[in-house]
Design a protein around this motif. Structure first.
Motif, PDB file in Angstrom:
ATOM      1  N   UNK A  91     -30.318 -24.025 -25.993  1.00 37.26           N
ATOM      2  CA  UNK A  91     -30.618 -24.816 -25.745  1.00 37.26           C
ATOM      3  C   UNK A  91     -32.325 -24.421 -25.871  1.00 37.26           C
ATOM      4  N   UNK A  92     -33.433 -25.634 -26.282  1.00 40.75           N
ATOM      5  CA  UNK A  92     -34.784 -25.355 -28.194  1.00 40.75           C
ATOM      6  C   UNK A  92     -35.272 -25.140 -26.925  1.00 40.75           C
ATOM      7  N   UNK A 120     -38.587 -29.449 -36.270  1.00 38.45           N
ATOM      8  CA  UNK A 120     -37.298 -30.026 -37.409  1.00 38.45           C
ATOM      9  C   UNK A 120     -36.715 -28.929 -37.993  1.00 38.45           C
ATOM     10  N   UNK A 121     -36.837 -27.854 -39.062  1.00 36.11           N
ATOM     11  CA  UNK A 121     -36.733 -27.093 -39.510  1.00 36.11           C
ATOM     12  C   UNK A 121     -35.718 -25.972 -38.597  1.00 36.11           C
ATOM     13  N   UNK A 122     -35.709 -25.691 -37.856  1.00 35.44           N
ATOM     14  CA  UNK A 122     -35.496 -24.673 -36.610  1.00 35.44           C
ATOM     15  C   UNK A 122     -34.467 -25.472 -36.489  1.00 35.44           C
ATOM     16  N   UNK A 123     -34.608 -27.032 -35.323  1.00 36.71           N
ATOM     17  CA  UNK A 123     -33.755 -27.050 -35.252  1.00 36.71           C
ATOM     18  C   UNK A 123     -32.282 -27.794 -36.462  1.00 36.71           C
ATOM     19  N   UNK A 124     -32.848 -28.498 -36.860  1.00 38.44           N
ATOM     20  CA  UNK A 124     -31.994 -28.948 -38.010  1.00 38.44           C
ATOM     21  C   UNK A 124     -30.846 -27.631 -37.889  1.00 38.44           C
ATOM     22  N   UNK A 125     -31.879 -26.677 -38.113  1.00 38.53           N
ATOM     23  CA  UNK A 125     -30.936 -25.284 -38.688  1.00 38.53           C
ATOM     24  C   UNK A 125     -29.528 -25.182 -37.409  1.00 38.53           C
ATOM     25  N   UNK A 132     -27.236 -27.348 -38.040  1.00 35.81           N
ATOM     26  CA  UNK A 132     -26.553 -27.063 -38.574  1.00 35.81           C
ATOM     27  C   UNK A 132     -25.299 -26.123 -38.342  1.00 35.81           C
ATOM     28  N   UNK A 133     -25.592 -25.532 -37.462  1.00 31.56           N
ATOM     29  CA  UNK A 133     -25.162 -23.779 -37.081  1.00 31.56           C
ATOM     30  C   UNK A 133     -23.628 -24.237 -35.700  1.00 31.56           C
ATOM     31  N   UNK A 134     -24.137 -25.512 -35.487  1.00 40.67           N
ATOM     32  CA  UNK A 134     -23.265 -25.674 -33.959  1.00 40.67           C
ATOM     33  C   UNK A 134     -23.931 -24.803 -32.804  1.00 40.67           C
ATOM     34  N   UNK A 135     -24.747 -24.546 -32.552  1.00 37.49           N
ATOM     35  CA  UNK A 135     -25.675 -24.020 -31.287  1.00 37.49           C
ATOM     36  C   UNK A 135     -26.032 -25.431 -30.380  1.00 37.49           C
ATOM     37  N   UNK A 136     -26.303 -26.363 -31.589  1.00 36.51           N
ATOM     38  CA  UNK A 136     -27.243 -28.005 -31.034  1.00 36.51           C
ATOM     39  C   UNK A 136     -26.325 -28.872 -31.239  1.00 36.51           C
ATOM     40  N   UNK A 137     -26.152 -29.820 -30.476  1.00 38.50           N
ATOM     41  CA  UNK A 137     -25.868 -30.984 -30.677  1.00 38.50           C
ATOM     42  C   UNK A 137     -26.766 -31.985 -31.151  1.00 38.50           C
ATOM     43  N   UNK A 138     -26.912 -32.395 -32.069  1.00 38.62           N
ATOM     44  CA  UNK A 138     -27.344 -33.503 -33.310  1.00 38.62           C
ATOM     45  C   UNK A 138     -27.819 -34.529 -32.063  1.00 38.62           C
ATOM     46  N   UNK A 174     -31.183 -33.377 -30.267  1.00 36.02           N
ATOM     47  CA  UNK A 174     -32.562 -33.191 -29.988  1.00 36.02           C
ATOM     48  C   UNK A 174     -33.013 -33.867 -31.484  1.00 36.02           C
ATOM     49  N   UNK A 175     -32.452 -35.254 -31.668  1.00 30.06           N
ATOM     50  CA  UNK A 175     -32.401 -36.064 -32.697  1.00 30.06           C
ATOM     51  C   UNK A 175     -34.099 -36.260 -32.519  1.00 30.06           C
ATOM     52  N   UNK A 176     -34.102 -36.519 -31.271  1.00 28.97           N
ATOM     53  CA  UNK A 176     -35.476 -37.395 -31.658  1.00 28.97           C
ATOM     54  C   UNK A 176     -36.654 -36.237 -31.843  1.00 28.97           C
ATOM     55  N   UNK A 177     -36.608 -34.953 -31.408  1.00 32.09           N
ATOM     56  CA  UNK A 177     -37.096 -34.014 -32.055  1.00 32.09           C
ATOM     57  C   UNK A 177     -36.970 -33.969 -33.679  1.00 32.09           C
ATOM     58  N   UNK A 178     -37.001 -34.435 -34.380  1.00 27.59           N
ATOM     59  CA  UNK A 178     -36.484 -34.295 -35.682  1.00 27.59           C
ATOM     60  C   UNK A 178     -37.136 -34.942 -36.387  1.00 27.59           C
ATOM     61  N   UNK A 179     -38.273 -35.110 -37.359  1.00 26.54           N
ATOM     62  CA  UNK A 179     -39.099 -35.442 -38.513  1.00 26.54           C
ATOM     63  C   UNK A 179     -38.267 -36.374 -38.728  1.00 26.54           C
ATOM     64  N   UNK A 180     -38.500 -37.742 -38.920  1.00 28.57           N
ATOM     65  CA  UNK A 180     -37.755 -38.548 -40.275  1.00 28.57           C
ATOM     66  C   UNK A 180     -38.425 -38.288 -41.424  1.00 28.57           C
TER      67      UNK A 180
END
Length: 217
Positions: free
Chosen positions: A143-144, A154-159, A162-168, A171-177
């Protein structure tokens, strides 16, 4: 839980692995082992059995398979290295459920300013929780924990995605556009000219050309 065809495949893998290391395992015995293993994904079990084939000599046991399953739980010191980042409210981190639970045990000591005592308290709690999780065949769940630094978040969640620890989706609402690409040349506009940006499509270019003619008139 494994699907029926995956259980059948696991029986085949167990019997074959036993044969490779010089053991014999009847399909009925393998089926009983499957009941204790079907909470894990087949690729994880396949990898564990590959380790058994490389390392074991003479006998395949349920315990030997379980010892070689990568259940996603980090080692205690690795978990502490992640957890201590939670002391910084700016930091976003991705941790397992039991890492968070162990951190809650150590947190009062951290808040009191005693990080030296907090570490062994964390490690003791983590070791206990890890033992319980593995006894119950619980794989790691991640979990985040969101910090207020948006850029690093954004960088931590994206990583982690990518590693498969979280589903996009989680956390998509917390990623910067990404910032939108301008359709015109802002530098030229300062000089009184209307110029399309290189990436502008045909419709945008036509509209900007029309606007340029209007301004010229």
């Amino acid at each position: 839980m494994l699907a029926d065809h995956e259980q059948d495949r696991l029986v085949e893998l167990l019997v074959a692995t036993a044969e490779v290391i010089g053991d014999q395992l009847r399909p009925t015995a393998a089926a009983y082992m499957v009941q204790d293993l079907d909470c894990y994904a087949l690729p994880v079990l396949d990898k564990a059995l590959a380790s058994c084939r490389r390392e074991l000599k003479g006998r395949l046991s349920l315990a030997a398979v379980l010892e070689r399953i990568d259940d996603g739980h980090p080692a205690p010191n690795e978990a502490w290295a992640v957890a201590i980042q939670a002391a910084d409210e700016r930091a976003t981190l991705v941790w397992t459920t039991i890492t968070q639970q162990a951190w809650n045990v150590a947190l009062p000591l951290v808040e009191a300013g005693d990080k030296i005592a907090a570490r062994p308290a964390f490690l003791e709690a983590y070791a206990r929780l890890l033992k319980e999780a593995r006894a119950e065949r619980q794989a790691a769940t991640y979990a985040a924990s969101l910090g207020f630094d948006a850029a690093s978040r954004s960088a931590v969640l994206t990583d982690a995605v990518t590693k498969g620890l979280l589903q996009h989706e989680a956390v998509s609402q917390h990623l910067q556009l990404a910032a939108p690409t301008p359709t015109f040349n802002p530098v030229a506009l300062l000089a009184g000219k209307v110029e399309a940006a290189p990436g502008a499509n045909a419709n945008i270019r036509a509209r900007l050309e029309e606007l340029a003619r209007e301004l010229a008139a």
